[in-house]
Design a protein around this motif. Sequence first.
Motif, PDB file in Angstrom:
ATOM      1  N   ARG A  26      63.874  39.232  46.381  1.00 21.66           N
ATOM      2  CA  ARG A  26      63.480  39.636  47.740  1.00 21.66           C
ATOM      3  C   ARG A  26      62.742  38.508  48.452  1.00 21.66           C
ATOM      4  N   LEU A  27      61.869  37.848  47.716  1.00 25.11           N
ATOM      5  CA  LEU A  27      61.100  36.740  48.277  1.00 25.11           C
ATOM      6  C   LEU A  27      62.033  35.623  48.731  1.00 25.11           C
ATOM      7  N   ALA A  28      63.032  35.321  47.910  1.00 24.73           N
ATOM      8  CA  ALA A  28      63.988  34.265  48.249  1.00 24.73           C
ATOM      9  C   ALA A  28      64.822  34.645  49.463  1.00 24.73           C
ATOM     10  N   GLY A  29      65.039  35.945  49.665  1.00 24.80           N
ATOM     11  CA  GLY A  29      65.839  36.403  50.788  1.00 24.80           C
ATOM     12  C   GLY A  29      65.087  36.476  52.100  1.00 24.80           C
ATOM     13  N   GLU A  30      63.768  36.340  52.036  1.00 27.57           N
ATOM     14  CA  GLU A  30      62.977  36.390  53.266  1.00 27.57           C
ATOM     15  C   GLU A  30      63.247  35.163  54.128  1.00 27.57           C
ATOM     16  N   GLU A  31      63.069  35.372  55.413  1.00 27.84           N
ATOM     17  CA  GLU A  31      63.232  34.264  56.349  1.00 27.84           C
ATOM     18  C   GLU A  31      62.217  33.176  56.000  1.00 27.84           C
ATOM     19  N   GLY A  32      62.685  31.955  55.888  1.00 27.62           N
ATOM     20  CA  GLY A  32      61.801  30.849  55.535  1.00 27.62           C
ATOM     21  C   GLY A  32      61.578  30.725  54.034  1.00 27.62           C
ATOM     22  N   GLY A  33      62.230  31.588  53.257  1.00 27.47           N
ATOM     23  CA  GLY A  33      62.135  31.484  51.805  1.00 27.47           C
ATOM     24  C   GLY A  33      60.914  32.121  51.189  1.00 27.47           C
ATOM     25  N   GLY A  34      60.069  32.742  51.995  1.00 29.86           N
ATOM     26  CA  GLY A  34      58.887  33.401  51.441  1.00 29.86           C
ATOM     27  C   GLY A  34      57.821  32.422  51.018  1.00 29.86           C
ATOM     28  N   SER A  35      56.873  32.918  50.262  1.00 28.67           N
ATOM     29  CA  SER A  35      55.723  32.130  49.836  1.00 28.67           C
ATOM     30  C   SER A  35      56.044  31.339  48.568  1.00 28.67           C
ATOM     31  N   PRO A  36      55.995  30.011  48.638  1.00 32.18           N
ATOM     32  CA  PRO A  36      56.239  29.209  47.433  1.00 32.18           C
ATOM     33  C   PRO A  36      55.217  29.494  46.334  1.00 32.18           C
ATOM     34  N   GLU A  37      53.972  29.776  46.736  1.00 36.44           N
ATOM     35  CA  GLU A  37      52.940  30.074  45.748  1.00 36.44           C
ATOM     36  C   GLU A  37      53.270  31.354  44.983  1.00 36.44           C
ATOM     37  N   ARG A  38      53.707  32.378  45.709  1.00 39.62           N
ATOM     38  CA  ARG A  38      54.062  33.644  45.062  1.00 39.62           C
ATOM     39  C   ARG A  38      55.287  33.456  44.174  1.00 39.62           C
ATOM     40  N   ALA A  39      56.239  32.650  44.634  1.00 39.12           N
ATOM     41  CA  ALA A  39      57.428  32.386  43.827  1.00 39.12           C
ATOM     42  C   ALA A  39      57.043  31.732  42.500  1.00 39.12           C
ATOM     43  N   LEU A  40      56.112  30.801  42.547  1.00 39.22           N
ATOM     44  CA  LEU A  40      55.655  30.154  41.318  1.00 39.22           C
ATOM     45  C   LEU A  40      54.932  31.142  40.402  1.00 39.22           C
ATOM     46  N   GLU A  41      54.129  32.018  40.999  1.00 39.48           N
ATOM     47  CA  GLU A  41      53.461  33.068  40.210  1.00 39.48           C
ATOM     48  C   GLU A  41      54.492  33.951  39.517  1.00 39.48           C
ATOM     49  N   LEU A  42      55.509  34.346  40.265  1.00 39.03           N
ATOM     50  CA  LEU A  42      56.546  35.214  39.704  1.00 39.03           C
ATOM     51  C   LEU A  42      57.315  34.513  38.588  1.00 39.03           C
ATOM     52  N   LEU A  43      57.594  33.233  38.768  1.00 37.90           N
ATOM     53  CA  LEU A  43      58.287  32.489  37.715  1.00 37.90           C
ATOM     54  C   LEU A  43      57.433  32.430  36.452  1.00 37.90           C
ATOM     55  N   GLY A  44      56.131  32.264  36.619  1.00 41.44           N
ATOM     56  CA  GLY A  44      55.227  32.288  35.469  1.00 41.44           C
ATOM     57  C   GLY A  44      55.232  33.643  34.787  1.00 41.44           C
ATOM     58  N   GLU A  45      55.209  34.706  35.595  1.00 42.98           N
ATOM     59  CA  GLU A  45      55.255  36.064  35.043  1.00 42.98           C
ATOM     60  C   GLU A  45      56.556  36.299  34.288  1.00 42.98           C
ATOM     61  N   LEU A  46      57.664  35.857  34.881  1.00 43.69           N
ATOM     62  CA  LEU A  46      58.959  36.020  34.225  1.00 43.69           C
ATOM     63  C   LEU A  46      58.974  35.308  32.875  1.00 43.69           C
TER      64      LEU A  46
END
Length: 71
Positions: A26-46
């Motif tokens: 969902r974050l990747a699908g947001e306009e502008g790609g969403g928050s890079p910080e949140r994406a990194l957090e999610l990758l760590g969680e994954l």
Amino acid sequence: MATEDSLGRAEELLAKLEAARGELDRLAGEEGGGSPERALELLGELSELAKSVEEELERAKRAAEADAAKS
């Protein structure tokens, strides 16, 4: 019983992993790609969740092998 417990925990962790992956999608699908910080957090969680799932599956395997050796 330890085998079922480990498998149950692995299923719970897989559900959390799927939810985090969905959020990342969902974050990747947001306009502008969403928050890079949140994406990194999610990758760590994954990553952590995947490791935890692997550990639980290994526990289940060892418990099943121990049960089989007793029989």
